[in-house]
Design a protein around this motif. Structure first.
Motif, PDB file in Angstrom:
ATOM      1  N   ARG A 166       5.030  34.931 -46.970  1.00 39.41           N
ATOM      2  CA  ARG A 166       3.841  34.128 -46.542  1.00 39.41           C
ATOM      3  C   ARG A 166       3.684  33.707 -45.456  1.00 39.41           C
ATOM      4  NH1 ARG A 166       3.547  34.412 -51.346  1.00 39.41           N
ATOM      5  NH2 ARG A 166       2.857  32.684 -52.198  1.00 39.41           N
ATOM      6  N   LEU A 167       4.858  32.796 -45.210  1.00 41.54           N
ATOM      7  CA  LEU A 167       4.480  32.110 -43.955  1.00 41.54           C
ATOM      8  C   LEU A 167       5.307  32.872 -42.705  1.00 41.54           C
ATOM      9  CD1 LEU A 167       4.812  28.281 -45.156  1.00 41.54           C
ATOM     10  CD2 LEU A 167       2.981  29.639 -44.160  1.00 41.54           C
ATOM     11  N   GLY A 168       6.032  33.689 -43.215  1.00 45.59           N
ATOM     12  CA  GLY A 168       7.176  33.866 -42.015  1.00 45.59           C
ATOM     13  C   GLY A 168       8.153  32.540 -42.064  1.00 45.59           C
ATOM     14  N   ALA A 169       8.629  32.259 -42.592  1.00 46.06           N
ATOM     15  CA  ALA A 169      10.061  30.646 -42.300  1.00 46.06           C
ATOM     16  C   ALA A 169      11.281  31.960 -43.102  1.00 46.06           C
ATOM     17  CB  ALA A 169       9.462  29.784 -43.143  1.00 46.06           C
ATOM     18  N   ARG A 170      11.612  31.480 -42.997  1.00 46.37           N
ATOM     19  CA  ARG A 170      13.336  32.121 -43.168  1.00 46.37           C
ATOM     20  C   ARG A 170      13.631  30.789 -44.588  1.00 46.37           C
ATOM     21  NH1 ARG A 170      17.307  33.908 -38.625  1.00 46.37           N
ATOM     22  NH2 ARG A 170      17.658  35.392 -40.438  1.00 46.37           N
ATOM     23  N   THR A 171      13.582  29.059 -44.461  1.00 47.18           N
ATOM     24  CA  THR A 171      13.774  27.965 -44.751  1.00 47.18           C
ATOM     25  C   THR A 171      12.815  27.278 -44.985  1.00 47.18           C
ATOM     26  OG1 THR A 171      14.053  26.595 -42.695  1.00 47.18           O
ATOM     27  CG2 THR A 171      15.853  27.588 -43.830  1.00 47.18           C
ATOM     28  N   THR A 172      12.417  26.879 -46.567  1.00 47.59           N
ATOM     29  CA  THR A 172      11.670  25.577 -46.488  1.00 47.59           C
ATOM     30  C   THR A 172      11.294  24.677 -45.877  1.00 47.59           C
ATOM     31  OG1 THR A 172      12.528  26.444 -48.887  1.00 47.59           O
ATOM     32  CG2 THR A 172      11.099  24.003 -48.737  1.00 47.59           C
ATOM     33  N   ILE A 173      12.393  24.005 -45.189  1.00 48.42           N
ATOM     34  CA  ILE A 173      11.654  23.482 -43.898  1.00 48.42           C
ATOM     35  C   ILE A 173      10.688  24.016 -42.809  1.00 48.42           C
ATOM     36  CG2 ILE A 173      12.571  21.850 -41.973  1.00 48.42           C
ATOM     37  CD1 ILE A 173      15.532  21.018 -43.880  1.00 48.42           C
TER      38      ILE A 173
ATOM     39  N   LEU B 160      -2.232  31.780 -47.942  1.00 51.04           N
ATOM     40  CA  LEU B 160      -2.254  30.991 -48.491  1.00 51.04           C
ATOM     41  C   LEU B 160      -3.115  30.480 -49.738  1.00 51.04           C
ATOM     42  CD1 LEU B 160       0.453  28.640 -46.447  1.00 51.04           C
ATOM     43  CD2 LEU B 160       0.823  29.862 -47.900  1.00 51.04           C
ATOM     44  N   ASN B 161      -3.058  30.778 -50.743  1.00 50.91           N
ATOM     45  CA  ASN B 161      -4.018  29.956 -51.576  1.00 50.91           C
ATOM     46  C   ASN B 161      -3.261  28.198 -52.298  1.00 50.91           C
ATOM     47  OD1 ASN B 161      -2.316  29.418 -54.295  1.00 50.91           O
ATOM     48  ND2 ASN B 161      -2.123  31.506 -54.593  1.00 50.91           N
ATOM     49  N   ALA B 162      -4.471  27.588 -52.922  1.00 50.36           N
ATOM     50  CA  ALA B 162      -4.279  26.307 -53.207  1.00 50.36           C
ATOM     51  C   ALA B 162      -3.473  25.852 -53.548  1.00 50.36           C
ATOM     52  CB  ALA B 162      -5.984  25.486 -53.829  1.00 50.36           C
ATOM     53  N   ASP B 163      -2.440  26.487 -54.460  1.00 48.63           N
ATOM     54  CA  ASP B 163      -0.972  26.369 -55.390  1.00 48.63           C
ATOM     55  C   ASP B 163      -0.401  26.425 -53.971  1.00 48.63           C
ATOM     56  OD1 ASP B 163      -2.952  26.145 -58.170  1.00 48.63           O
ATOM     57  OD2 ASP B 163      -2.924  27.923 -58.396  1.00 48.63           O
ATOM     58  N   ASP B 164      -0.128  26.879 -53.885  1.00 46.24           N
ATOM     59  CA  ASP B 164       0.470  27.162 -52.794  1.00 46.24           C
ATOM     60  C   ASP B 164       0.880  25.770 -51.444  1.00 46.24           C
ATOM     61  OD1 ASP B 164       1.020  30.245 -53.177  1.00 46.24           O
ATOM     62  OD2 ASP B 164      -0.517  30.706 -52.000  1.00 46.24           O
ATOM     63  N   LEU B 165      -0.202  26.049 -51.477  1.00 49.69           N
ATOM     64  CA  LEU B 165      -0.890  24.136 -50.301  1.00 49.69           C
ATOM     65  C   LEU B 165      -0.513  23.225 -50.977  1.00 49.69           C
ATOM     66  CD1 LEU B 165      -4.262  25.313 -48.749  1.00 49.69           C
ATOM     67  CD2 LEU B 165      -1.784  25.524 -47.928  1.00 49.69           C
ATOM     68  N   ARG B 166      -0.476  22.890 -52.487  1.00 53.32           N
ATOM     69  CA  ARG B 166      -0.243  22.173 -53.300  1.00 53.32           C
ATOM     70  C   ARG B 166       1.860  22.297 -53.490  1.00 53.32           C
ATOM     71  NH1 ARG B 166      -0.546  21.402 -59.613  1.00 53.32           N
ATOM     72  NH2 ARG B 166       0.006  19.375 -59.803  1.00 53.32           N
ATOM     73  N   LEU B 167       1.837  22.514 -53.529  1.00 52.04           N
ATOM     74  CA  LEU B 167       4.204  23.417 -53.646  1.00 52.04           C
ATOM     75  C   LEU B 167       3.568  22.981 -52.240  1.00 52.04           C
ATOM     76  CD1 LEU B 167       5.964  24.282 -55.481  1.00 52.04           C
ATOM     77  CD2 LEU B 167       5.290  26.820 -54.558  1.00 52.04           C
TER      78      LEU B 167
ATOM     79  N   ARG C 230       2.679  20.422 -50.069  1.00 52.94           N
ATOM     80  CA  ARG C 230       2.681  18.747 -50.039  1.00 52.94           C
ATOM     81  C   ARG C 230       3.943  18.507 -50.942  1.00 52.94           C
ATOM     82  NH1 ARG C 230      -2.313  19.704 -51.654  1.00 52.94           N
ATOM     83  NH2 ARG C 230      -3.876  20.818 -49.523  1.00 52.94           N
ATOM     84  N   TYR C 231       3.864  18.841 -51.763  1.00 58.31           N
ATOM     85  CA  TYR C 231       4.789  18.637 -52.629  1.00 58.31           C
ATOM     86  C   TYR C 231       6.299  18.415 -51.793  1.00 58.31           C
ATOM     87  CZ  TYR C 231       2.437  17.815 -56.796  1.00 58.31           C
ATOM     88  OH  TYR C 231       1.426  17.062 -58.205  1.00 58.31           O
ATOM     89  N   LEU C 232       6.592  19.226 -51.209  1.00 56.58           N
ATOM     90  CA  LEU C 232       7.652  19.851 -50.913  1.00 56.58           C
ATOM     91  C   LEU C 232       8.311  18.671 -49.381  1.00 56.58           C
ATOM     92  CD1 LEU C 232       7.943  23.522 -50.851  1.00 56.58           C
ATOM     93  CD2 LEU C 232       9.517  22.212 -51.534  1.00 56.58           C
ATOM     94  N   ALA C 233       6.801  18.659 -48.766  1.00 61.19           N
ATOM     95  CA  ALA C 233       6.803  17.925 -47.514  1.00 61.19           C
ATOM     96  C   ALA C 233       7.041  16.409 -48.144  1.00 61.19           C
ATOM     97  CB  ALA C 233       5.582  17.758 -46.691  1.00 61.19           C
TER      98      ALA C 233
ATOM     99  N   ILE D 258       5.527  24.600 -40.527  1.00 60.04           N
ATOM    100  CA  ILE D 258       4.573  25.570 -39.687  1.00 60.04           C
ATOM    101  C   ILE D 258       3.072  24.859 -40.190  1.00 60.04           C
ATOM    102  CG2 ILE D 258       3.620  27.843 -40.784  1.00 60.04           C
ATOM    103  CD1 ILE D 258       6.729  28.821 -39.994  1.00 60.04           C
ATOM    104  N   ALA D 259       3.303  24.315 -41.939  1.00 63.81           N
ATOM    105  CA  ALA D 259       2.173  24.391 -42.792  1.00 63.81           C
ATOM    106  C   ALA D 259       1.580  22.352 -42.021  1.00 63.81           C
ATOM    107  CB  ALA D 259       2.587  24.407 -43.952  1.00 63.81           C
ATOM    108  N   LEU D 260       2.772  21.962 -41.597  1.00 63.29           N
ATOM    109  CA  LEU D 260       2.337  20.771 -41.055  1.00 63.29           C
ATOM    110  C   LEU D 260       1.520  21.003 -39.776  1.00 63.29           C
ATOM    111  CD1 LEU D 260       5.098  18.350 -41.969  1.00 63.29           C
ATOM    112  CD2 LEU D 260       3.051  18.002 -42.358  1.00 63.29           C
ATOM    113  N   ARG D 261       2.115  21.483 -38.731  1.00 66.21           N
ATOM    114  CA  ARG D 261       1.265  22.066 -37.517  1.00 66.21           C
ATOM    115  C   ARG D 261       0.020  22.872 -37.502  1.00 66.21           C
ATOM    116  NH1 ARG D 261       6.794  24.157 -34.837  1.00 66.21           N
ATOM    117  NH2 ARG D 261       8.131  22.493 -34.155  1.00 66.21           N
ATOM    118  N   ALA D 262       0.173  22.715 -38.710  1.00 69.82           N
ATOM    119  CA  ALA D 262      -1.080  24.088 -38.604  1.00 69.82           C
ATOM    120  C   ALA D 262      -2.181  22.920 -39.441  1.00 69.82           C
ATOM    121  CB  ALA D 262      -1.011  25.248 -39.390  1.00 69.82           C
ATOM    122  N   HIS D 263      -1.751  22.380 -39.742  1.00 69.69           N
ATOM    123  CA  HIS D 263      -2.466  20.889 -40.125  1.00 69.69           C
ATOM    124  C   HIS D 263      -3.147  21.216 -41.407  1.00 69.69           C
ATOM    125  CE1 HIS D 263      -2.784  18.032 -36.594  1.00 69.69           C
ATOM    126  NE2 HIS D 263      -3.410  19.328 -36.051  1.00 69.69           N
ATOM    127  N   LEU D 264      -2.420  22.200 -42.542  1.00 67.15           N
ATOM    128  CA  LEU D 264      -2.455  23.432 -43.814  1.00 67.15           C
ATOM    129  C   LEU D 264      -2.286  21.395 -44.990  1.00 67.15           C
ATOM    130  CD1 LEU D 264      -1.200  26.435 -43.155  1.00 67.15           C
ATOM    131  CD2 LEU D 264      -3.632  25.624 -43.202  1.00 67.15           C
TER     132      LEU D 264
END
Length: 100
Positions: free
Chosen positions: A81-88, A40-47, A49-52, A93-99
């Motif tokens: 890239r996260l291996g997730a089937r859904t956006t949620i 994941l790059n900085a743009d992915d993390l920004r995206l 954050r908005y989704l969260a 995954i990103a929240l649990r990983a403290h990203l």
């Protein structure tokens, strides 16, 4: 740029056998031409954050300056890239990983 490997995410978010990723192991594991698998790059993390925050496709497009179709493709790439089937699942995954 922040790059997080797939193995790091699995270790932090709960890998196979922990029950946290029950249906995600069968998700596609491909990635776009400009990124490495599981990274994941900085743009992915920004995206993410908005989704969260609950942004929908239209609002994301407006915030990021992209078309809705481009936003959909980028969200799909992050999910892969996260291996997730859904956006949620990707956000969890990103929240649990403290990203985010």
């Amino acid at each position: 740029m922040v790059l997080i490997s797939r193995s790091t995410l699995f270790r932090v978010a709960g890998g196979p056998g922990t029950g946290h990723r029950r249906h995600m192991d069968t998700a596609p594991r491909t990635c776009g031409p400009h990124s490495s698998p599981g990274m994941l790059n900085a743009d992915d993390l920004r995206l993410l954050r908005y989704l969260a925050r609950g942004y929908d496709g239209r609002r994301l497009a407006r915030e990021l300056g992209f078309s809705e179709a481009t936003v959909q493709r980028r969200v799909a790439g992050v999910r892969e890239r996260l291996g997730a089937r859904t956006t949620i699942q990707a956000v969890v995954i990103a929240l649990r990983a403290h990203l985010i």
